[in-house]
Motif scaffolding. Sequence first.
Motif, PDB file in Angstrom:
ATOM      1  N   GLU A 195      40.282  38.315   5.406  1.00  0.00           N
ATOM      2  CA  GLU A 195      41.460  37.789   4.723  1.00  0.00           C
ATOM      3  C   GLU A 195      42.589  37.453   5.687  1.00  0.00           C
ATOM      4  O   GLU A 195      43.648  36.993   5.256  1.00  0.00           O
ATOM      5  CB  GLU A 195      41.952  38.804   3.675  1.00  0.00           C
ATOM      6  N   ARG A 196      42.378  37.668   6.969  1.00  0.00           N
ATOM      7  CA  ARG A 196      43.394  37.319   7.980  1.00  0.00           C
ATOM      8  C   ARG A 196      42.724  36.693   9.201  1.00  0.00           C
ATOM      9  O   ARG A 196      42.757  37.245  10.304  1.00  0.00           O
ATOM     10  CB  ARG A 196      44.213  38.539   8.364  1.00  0.00           C
ATOM     11  N   PRO A 197      42.097  35.523   9.010  1.00  0.00           N
ATOM     12  CA  PRO A 197      41.361  34.881  10.106  1.00  0.00           C
ATOM     13  C   PRO A 197      42.236  34.526  11.307  1.00  0.00           C
ATOM     14  O   PRO A 197      41.723  34.384  12.410  1.00  0.00           O
ATOM     15  CB  PRO A 197      40.779  33.618   9.445  1.00  0.00           C
ATOM     16  N   GLU A 198      43.550  34.432  11.088  1.00  0.00           N
ATOM     17  CA  GLU A 198      44.453  34.118  12.205  1.00  0.00           C
ATOM     18  C   GLU A 198      44.439  35.207  13.279  1.00  0.00           C
ATOM     19  O   GLU A 198      44.836  34.952  14.425  1.00  0.00           O
ATOM     20  CB  GLU A 198      45.901  33.945  11.706  1.00  0.00           C
ATOM     21  N   ASP A 199      43.985  36.409  12.912  1.00  0.00           N
ATOM     22  CA  ASP A 199      43.993  37.515  13.868  1.00  0.00           C
ATOM     23  C   ASP A 199      42.710  37.614  14.686  1.00  0.00           C
ATOM     24  O   ASP A 199      42.646  38.404  15.631  1.00  0.00           O
ATOM     25  CB  ASP A 199      44.209  38.851  13.122  1.00  0.00           C
ATOM     26  N   ILE A 200      41.696  36.836  14.338  1.00  0.00           N
ATOM     27  CA  ILE A 200      40.403  36.989  15.016  1.00  0.00           C
ATOM     28  C   ILE A 200      40.500  36.634  16.497  1.00  0.00           C
ATOM     29  O   ILE A 200      40.086  37.417  17.366  1.00  0.00           O
ATOM     30  CB  ILE A 200      39.308  36.142  14.324  1.00  0.00           C
ATOM     31  N   VAL A 201      41.056  35.455  16.816  1.00  0.00           N
ATOM     32  CA  VAL A 201      41.143  35.047  18.227  1.00  0.00           C
ATOM     33  C   VAL A 201      42.014  36.016  19.032  1.00  0.00           C
ATOM     34  O   VAL A 201      41.610  36.453  20.123  1.00  0.00           O
ATOM     35  CB  VAL A 201      41.650  33.594  18.347  1.00  0.00           C
ATOM     36  N   PRO A 202      43.226  36.374  18.559  1.00  0.00           N
ATOM     37  CA  PRO A 202      44.022  37.361  19.315  1.00  0.00           C
ATOM     38  C   PRO A 202      43.314  38.698  19.492  1.00  0.00           C
ATOM     39  O   PRO A 202      43.433  39.331  20.547  1.00  0.00           O
ATOM     40  CB  PRO A 202      45.290  37.520  18.464  1.00  0.00           C
ATOM     41  N   LEU A 203      42.563  39.131  18.483  1.00  0.00           N
ATOM     42  CA  LEU A 203      41.816  40.388  18.606  1.00  0.00           C
ATOM     43  C   LEU A 203      40.708  40.263  19.648  1.00  0.00           C
ATOM     44  O   LEU A 203      40.489  41.175  20.448  1.00  0.00           O
ATOM     45  CB  LEU A 203      41.213  40.784  17.255  1.00  0.00           C
ATOM     46  N   VAL A 204      40.010  39.118  19.641  1.00  0.00           N
ATOM     47  CA  VAL A 204      38.969  38.886  20.642  1.00  0.00           C
ATOM     48  C   VAL A 204      39.581  38.941  22.039  1.00  0.00           C
ATOM     49  O   VAL A 204      39.029  39.589  22.950  1.00  0.00           O
ATOM     50  CB  VAL A 204      38.275  37.531  20.408  1.00  0.00           C
ATOM     51  N   GLU A 205      40.708  38.272  22.242  1.00  0.00           N
ATOM     52  CA  GLU A 205      41.376  38.281  23.549  1.00  0.00           C
ATOM     53  C   GLU A 205      41.769  39.697  23.947  1.00  0.00           C
ATOM     54  O   GLU A 205      41.633  40.102  25.112  1.00  0.00           O
ATOM     55  CB  GLU A 205      42.608  37.378  23.504  1.00  0.00           C
ATOM     56  N   HIS A 206      42.229  40.485  22.963  1.00  0.00           N
ATOM     57  CA  HIS A 206      42.619  41.870  23.231  1.00  0.00           C
ATOM     58  C   HIS A 206      41.413  42.705  23.673  1.00  0.00           C
ATOM     59  O   HIS A 206      41.482  43.444  24.666  1.00  0.00           O
ATOM     60  CB  HIS A 206      43.239  42.476  21.969  1.00  0.00           C
ATOM     61  N   PHE A 207      40.289  42.549  22.974  1.00  0.00           N
ATOM     62  CA  PHE A 207      39.093  43.334  23.310  1.00  0.00           C
ATOM     63  C   PHE A 207      38.444  42.853  24.603  1.00  0.00           C
ATOM     64  O   PHE A 207      37.855  43.657  25.337  1.00  0.00           O
ATOM     65  CB  PHE A 207      38.103  43.307  22.151  1.00  0.00           C
ATOM     66  N   LEU A 208      38.545  41.561  24.883  1.00  0.00           N
ATOM     67  CA  LEU A 208      38.034  41.057  26.168  1.00  0.00           C
ATOM     68  C   LEU A 208      38.782  41.713  27.320  1.00  0.00           C
ATOM     69  O   LEU A 208      38.190  42.131  28.317  1.00  0.00           O
ATOM     70  CB  LEU A 208      38.190  39.537  26.243  1.00  0.00           C
ATOM     71  N   GLN A 209      40.093  41.791  27.169  1.00  0.00           N
ATOM     72  CA  GLN A 209      40.910  42.428  28.205  1.00  0.00           C
ATOM     73  C   GLN A 209      40.605  43.914  28.299  1.00  0.00           C
ATOM     74  O   GLN A 209      40.497  44.475  29.391  1.00  0.00           O
ATOM     75  CB  GLN A 209      42.390  42.209  27.891  1.00  0.00           C
ATOM     76  N   LEU A 210      40.420  44.533  27.136  1.00  0.00           N
ATOM     77  CA  LEU A 210      40.151  45.976  27.099  1.00  0.00           C
ATOM     78  C   LEU A 210      38.838  46.316  27.793  1.00  0.00           C
ATOM     79  O   LEU A 210      38.733  47.317  28.507  1.00  0.00           O
ATOM     80  CB  LEU A 210      40.102  46.434  25.635  1.00  0.00           C
TER      81      LEU A 210
END
Length: 341
Positions: A195-210
Amino acid sequence: MPFCRTSTDNIAQDAKLAEMLVAHSPAMQNVVKLIWQVAQYPSTTVLLQGESGTGKDVVARAIHELSSRATYQFVDINCAAIPDTLLETELFGVEAGAFTDAKVSREGYLLRADGGTLFLDEIGSMPLVLQAKLLRFLETRSFRRVGSTKEIHVDLRVISATNVDLQSAVAHRTFRDDLFYRLKVITIYLPPLRERPEDIVPLVEHFLQLHSNGSEEPLQISDDALELLQQYHWPGNVRELRSVIQRGQILCDENIIRPKDLPESVRLAGRNVGQRLDELKEQLHLPPEGLDLRAFLSSIEQKFIHEALEACNGNQVRAAALLGISRDQLRYRLPPRKRDQ
């Protein structure tokens, strides 16, 4: 009493919250606003509601870290992970000699959280007898260890979380209504990732960095793999997304996650529904001995209804939408005992 934030506090705490919580979508921006408001009132009880994997534990910790209680402990307990017979002693502590195995007095989670925050995850799993004792504690801020008559007073905030409908549990008498209303002074709903697809790319970037682990060559993801992640419906929410990135890190070549490194369920999301149903129909063949068509179609219907309800945590309106039918049509197809749940 609320605490006041200076301009220096604002900058530092905004940065801290941004590190803890990815919130680009309007729905999550509303969550962030509520976190700030609740954090200023360190004694208010908070109820976090949302599907498993939406980040209720992260929100609970954010409320603690941004409040005046941040210098004290954040103590979390999963009510579903501890047997009912042990949950009371884990929560309240036990006095030496209270029962055969109680050789020494032991403090519980309430005393450990004194001054800070107690996070009760999966609160809906707490047995009714213990619910009554928790309610008494919330009203008096005092408790007794198991086997003791001495009252112990503590000052802490209680945050609880659930992925079940507590209102329904109250209606079915599996959860106390007085405790429910005491816990939900402030309720924060965490929307599922779909229900919040706008957060998918930022979350992916966050986990890539993590998961880059500070390496010279940071972890990356290809455009076509990222597109698959955006098309997937994420039944396991943010927790599932993090696991997919972690899996990709292990399987990928040259530190770039590609479609081949993603789970099959995610790769299949790249094909539209029509393509997948066509493939499914190709696998169906009439047995030589024939079949009971009505019973077979009914079993398929019930399977899809069960999966839709499971995916929507029992919410009939959302499950019906997922199946492309009305709620009344869905209820008509349910067994009588499930229609009013």
